[in-house]
Design a protein around this motif. Sequence first.
Motif, PDB file in Angstrom:
ATOM      1  N   SER A 266      93.695  38.785 -26.451  1.00  0.00           N
ATOM      2  CA  SER A 266      92.753  37.838 -27.059  1.00  0.00           C
ATOM      3  C   SER A 266      91.397  37.854 -26.361  1.00  0.00           C
ATOM      4  O   SER A 266      90.409  37.372 -26.917  1.00  0.00           O
ATOM      5  CB  SER A 266      93.330  36.428 -27.045  1.00  0.00           C
ATOM      6  N   PHE A 267      91.336  38.413 -25.151  1.00  0.00           N
ATOM      7  CA  PHE A 267      90.069  38.558 -24.435  1.00  0.00           C
ATOM      8  C   PHE A 267      89.394  39.900 -24.711  1.00  0.00           C
ATOM      9  O   PHE A 267      88.250  40.111 -24.302  1.00  0.00           O
ATOM     10  CB  PHE A 267      90.290  38.403 -22.926  1.00  0.00           C
ATOM     11  N   ALA A 268      90.101  40.801 -25.372  1.00  0.00           N
ATOM     12  CA  ALA A 268      89.542  42.125 -25.659  1.00  0.00           C
ATOM     13  C   ALA A 268      88.583  42.052 -26.853  1.00  0.00           C
ATOM     14  O   ALA A 268      88.510  41.043 -27.559  1.00  0.00           O
ATOM     15  CB  ALA A 268      90.670  43.115 -25.943  1.00  0.00           C
ATOM     16  N   ARG A 269      87.860  43.118 -27.082  1.00  0.00           N
ATOM     17  CA  ARG A 269      86.893  43.161 -28.175  1.00  0.00           C
ATOM     18  C   ARG A 269      87.590  43.078 -29.533  1.00  0.00           C
ATOM     19  O   ARG A 269      88.654  43.672 -29.734  1.00  0.00           O
ATOM     20  CB  ARG A 269      86.068  44.455 -28.120  1.00  0.00           C
ATOM     21  N   GLN A 270      86.991  42.338 -30.449  1.00  0.00           N
ATOM     22  CA  GLN A 270      87.486  42.252 -31.817  1.00  0.00           C
ATOM     23  C   GLN A 270      86.501  42.955 -32.735  1.00  0.00           C
ATOM     24  O   GLN A 270      85.304  42.696 -32.684  1.00  0.00           O
ATOM     25  CB  GLN A 270      87.654  40.798 -32.254  1.00  0.00           C
ATOM     26  N   ASP A 271      87.016  43.850 -33.564  1.00  0.00           N
ATOM     27  CA  ASP A 271      86.200  44.586 -34.525  1.00  0.00           C
ATOM     28  C   ASP A 271      86.597  44.115 -35.922  1.00  0.00           C
ATOM     29  O   ASP A 271      87.683  44.426 -36.406  1.00  0.00           O
ATOM     30  CB  ASP A 271      86.431  46.088 -34.375  1.00  0.00           C
ATOM     31  N   GLY A 272      85.718  43.355 -36.566  1.00  0.00           N
ATOM     32  CA  GLY A 272      86.080  42.780 -37.860  1.00  0.00           C
ATOM     33  C   GLY A 272      87.208  41.783 -37.668  1.00  0.00           C
ATOM     34  O   GLY A 272      87.093  40.819 -36.922  1.00  0.00           O
ATOM     35  N   TRP A 273      88.336  42.046 -38.342  1.00  0.00           N
ATOM     36  CA  TRP A 273      89.520  41.191 -38.193  1.00  0.00           C
ATOM     37  C   TRP A 273      90.536  41.789 -37.221  1.00  0.00           C
ATOM     38  O   TRP A 273      91.656  41.276 -37.113  1.00  0.00           O
ATOM     39  CB  TRP A 273      90.208  41.007 -39.546  1.00  0.00           C
ATOM     40  N   VAL A 274      90.183  42.845 -36.511  1.00  0.00           N
ATOM     41  CA  VAL A 274      91.179  43.658 -35.818  1.00  0.00           C
ATOM     42  C   VAL A 274      90.938  43.698 -34.307  1.00  0.00           C
ATOM     43  O   VAL A 274      89.808  43.823 -33.841  1.00  0.00           O
ATOM     44  CB  VAL A 274      91.166  45.094 -36.382  1.00  0.00           C
ATOM     45  N   VAL A 275      92.039  43.588 -33.548  1.00  0.00           N
ATOM     46  CA  VAL A 275      92.050  43.863 -32.111  1.00  0.00           C
ATOM     47  C   VAL A 275      93.040  44.996 -31.874  1.00  0.00           C
ATOM     48  O   VAL A 275      94.191  44.928 -32.328  1.00  0.00           O
ATOM     49  CB  VAL A 275      92.460  42.620 -31.294  1.00  0.00           C
ATOM     50  N   THR A 276      92.591  46.041 -31.177  1.00  0.00           N
ATOM     51  CA  THR A 276      93.425  47.234 -30.997  1.00  0.00           C
ATOM     52  C   THR A 276      94.038  47.336 -29.601  1.00  0.00           C
ATOM     53  O   THR A 276      94.984  48.109 -29.405  1.00  0.00           O
ATOM     54  CB  THR A 276      92.605  48.512 -31.254  1.00  0.00           C
ATOM     55  N   ASP A 277      93.532  46.583 -28.630  1.00  0.00           N
ATOM     56  CA  ASP A 277      94.008  46.708 -27.250  1.00  0.00           C
ATOM     57  C   ASP A 277      95.214  45.817 -26.991  1.00  0.00           C
ATOM     58  O   ASP A 277      95.357  44.744 -27.572  1.00  0.00           O
ATOM     59  CB  ASP A 277      92.896  46.343 -26.260  1.00  0.00           C
ATOM     60  N   GLU A 278      96.075  46.273 -26.063  1.00  0.00           N
ATOM     61  CA  GLU A 278      97.207  45.470 -25.614  1.00  0.00           C
ATOM     62  C   GLU A 278      96.771  44.433 -24.585  1.00  0.00           C
ATOM     63  O   GLU A 278      97.338  43.340 -24.493  1.00  0.00           O
ATOM     64  CB  GLU A 278      98.264  46.374 -24.968  1.00  0.00           C
ATOM     65  N   ARG A 279      95.752  44.789 -23.796  1.00  0.00           N
ATOM     66  CA  ARG A 279      95.290  43.954 -22.688  1.00  0.00           C
ATOM     67  C   ARG A 279      93.930  44.491 -22.266  1.00  0.00           C
ATOM     68  O   ARG A 279      93.481  45.526 -22.740  1.00  0.00           O
ATOM     69  CB  ARG A 279      96.280  44.029 -21.514  1.00  0.00           C
ATOM     70  N   ILE A 280      93.272  43.785 -21.335  1.00  0.00           N
ATOM     71  CA  ILE A 280      91.994  44.236 -20.808  1.00  0.00           C
ATOM     72  C   ILE A 280      91.941  43.897 -19.318  1.00  0.00           C
ATOM     73  O   ILE A 280      92.394  42.830 -18.897  1.00  0.00           O
ATOM     74  CB  ILE A 280      90.807  43.598 -21.571  1.00  0.00           C
ATOM     75  N   TRP A 282      90.600  42.594 -15.863  1.00  0.00           N
ATOM     76  CA  TRP A 282      89.707  41.493 -15.501  1.00  0.00           C
ATOM     77  C   TRP A 282      88.296  42.009 -15.236  1.00  0.00           C
ATOM     78  O   TRP A 282      87.321  41.452 -15.740  1.00  0.00           O
ATOM     79  CB  TRP A 282      90.265  40.775 -14.274  1.00  0.00           C
ATOM     80  N   LYS A 283      88.180  43.077 -14.443  1.00  0.00           N
ATOM     81  CA  LYS A 283      86.858  43.599 -14.086  1.00  0.00           C
ATOM     82  C   LYS A 283      86.092  44.059 -15.318  1.00  0.00           C
ATOM     83  O   LYS A 283      84.878  43.879 -15.407  1.00  0.00           O
ATOM     84  CB  LYS A 283      86.989  44.735 -13.080  1.00  0.00           C
ATOM     85  N   GLU A 284      86.804  44.671 -16.281  1.00  0.00           N
ATOM     86  CA  GLU A 284      86.142  45.125 -17.506  1.00  0.00           C
ATOM     87  C   GLU A 284      85.673  43.933 -18.339  1.00  0.00           C
ATOM     88  O   GLU A 284      84.564  43.943 -18.893  1.00  0.00           O
ATOM     89  CB  GLU A 284      87.100  45.991 -18.323  1.00  0.00           C
ATOM     90  N   TRP A 285      86.507  42.900 -18.431  1.00  0.00           N
ATOM     91  CA  TRP A 285      86.104  41.709 -19.190  1.00  0.00           C
ATOM     92  C   TRP A 285      84.901  41.030 -18.540  1.00  0.00           C
ATOM     93  O   TRP A 285      83.971  40.599 -19.232  1.00  0.00           O
ATOM     94  CB  TRP A 285      87.284  40.745 -19.273  1.00  0.00           C
ATOM     95  N   VAL A 286      84.910  40.910 -17.219  1.00  0.00           N
ATOM     96  CA  VAL A 286      83.779  40.313 -16.499  1.00  0.00           C
ATOM     97  C   VAL A 286      82.499  41.086 -16.802  1.00  0.00           C
ATOM     98  O   VAL A 286      81.438  40.499 -17.054  1.00  0.00           O
ATOM     99  CB  VAL A 286      84.062  40.283 -14.978  1.00  0.00           C
ATOM    100  N   LYS A 287      82.586  42.412 -16.805  1.00  0.00           N
ATOM    101  CA  LYS A 287      81.418  43.246 -17.102  1.00  0.00           C
ATOM    102  C   LYS A 287      80.943  43.041 -18.531  1.00  0.00           C
ATOM    103  O   LYS A 287      79.743  42.919 -18.794  1.00  0.00           O
ATOM    104  CB  LYS A 287      81.767  44.713 -16.857  1.00  0.00           C
ATOM    105  N   GLN A 288      81.876  43.003 -19.477  1.00  0.00           N
ATOM    106  CA  GLN A 288      81.512  42.797 -20.881  1.00  0.00           C
ATOM    107  C   GLN A 288      80.811  41.462 -21.084  1.00  0.00           C
ATOM    108  O   GLN A 288      79.897  41.346 -21.908  1.00  0.00           O
ATOM    109  CB  GLN A 288      82.768  42.857 -21.762  1.00  0.00           C
ATOM    110  N   GLN A 289      81.231  40.450 -20.339  1.00  0.00           N
ATOM    111  CA  GLN A 289      80.649  39.122 -20.480  1.00  0.00           C
ATOM    112  C   GLN A 289      79.340  38.968 -19.719  1.00  0.00           C
ATOM    113  O   GLN A 289      78.673  37.930 -19.838  1.00  0.00           O
ATOM    114  CB  GLN A 289      81.644  38.059 -19.988  1.00  0.00           C
ATOM    115  N   GLY A 290      78.975  39.986 -18.933  1.00  0.00           N
ATOM    116  CA  GLY A 290      77.757  39.898 -18.141  1.00  0.00           C
ATOM    117  C   GLY A 290      77.867  38.901 -17.004  1.00  0.00           C
ATOM    118  O   GLY A 290      76.868  38.282 -16.608  1.00  0.00           O
ATOM    119  N   LEU A 291      79.072  38.757 -16.440  1.00  0.00           N
ATOM    120  CA  LEU A 291      79.305  37.781 -15.371  1.00  0.00           C
ATOM    121  C   LEU A 291      79.249  38.455 -14.008  1.00  0.00           C
ATOM    122  O   LEU A 291      79.395  39.672 -13.889  1.00  0.00           O
ATOM    123  CB  LEU A 291      80.672  37.115 -15.560  1.00  0.00           C
TER     124      LEU A 291
END
Length: 322
Positions: A266-280, A282-291
């Motif tokens: 649920s923290f991974a990227r959503q494309d349209g109505w779809v999420v393709t990842d099983e997990r993400i 922490w470091k990658e999510w922090v980077k995506q969020q610009g934190l």
Amino acid sequence: MPRTLIRKNPSNFKTLPLHVEATPDGLVYQSIGMPLNFAQTQQRRRAIQLPDNQRFVVELANLGVSVRLTLHWQHRDYWVLVRQRRQDRGDVVLKLISGYVPAQELNLPLHTAVQEVAEECLLETPEGWLGGRFNETWLPAPYDTALHYRESLPFVLTPESGAARPVHCGNLMLLERPRAYVHLPTASLQLIYDMRLQVPREAKKLSLFHVDERLEGDQLVARLNRKRPDLYLMPLQDGKPLAELYTLKKDELVPASTRGLYLAESFARQDGWVVTDERIRWKEWVKQQGLVERKTANVSHLQRFGDKARALLQRARTTLHK
């Protein structure tokens, strides 16, 4: 030692597969087929593909529901995350409070979401465990045979404004507007409700614990482990998350390590109505969020080490002066 709170027969749980139609403007789901038990549902949760992430018609294994819970405590807001060892996927993640929607609640998944909060997020004070209300309706006390719930000082759970795109169960629109996505690796439809939990100001020495059911043999077992509270708080600043995690023990925020941590899909990227990842990660999510991640856990560890060293030094000096 972990304390067993409740045992259930998993065969009592039934859900239904879904027929889902999606367009860029909205998503509609409805149940199909015959009711399935937990094991049958797991067999259907196999990876699928969709040719278009915005417009599709598909049959899915089940409906899942999650709660992005914002806890308000001592004038600050925190997201609530829980640790789960996912037996069906063989991993350990931090995730939102979540669960499967049973067949009788497919047209009212909000009810399931509220129940999950009552079951998974436990608030303890020295006088007992806090009960809760959703608006003006009292929540169930799922472990009242094992735990002492306080009759006063309930926490209050309220819905927050939701997603922009509407979701319908048949002809009925879900008024709370949960965020929806199709999770391709598990062939499931997932709904995320935004909710807010207000802790009463009079509740002192508060500790938080997560309790989750695990399949053990032919039973679903819920246990409380005080040594592993498994419920984490992520502070918010101006409504946006900070890259920090804490547990809460007797009104004290204890920094938690994020080393090697994964977050659920649920923290991974959503494309349209779809999420393709099983997990993400922490470091990658922090980077995506610009934190920017603060090394609070390491600082805390060094501070505790320093305190111990000073105590030993003081003891040695006292011994020498005797």
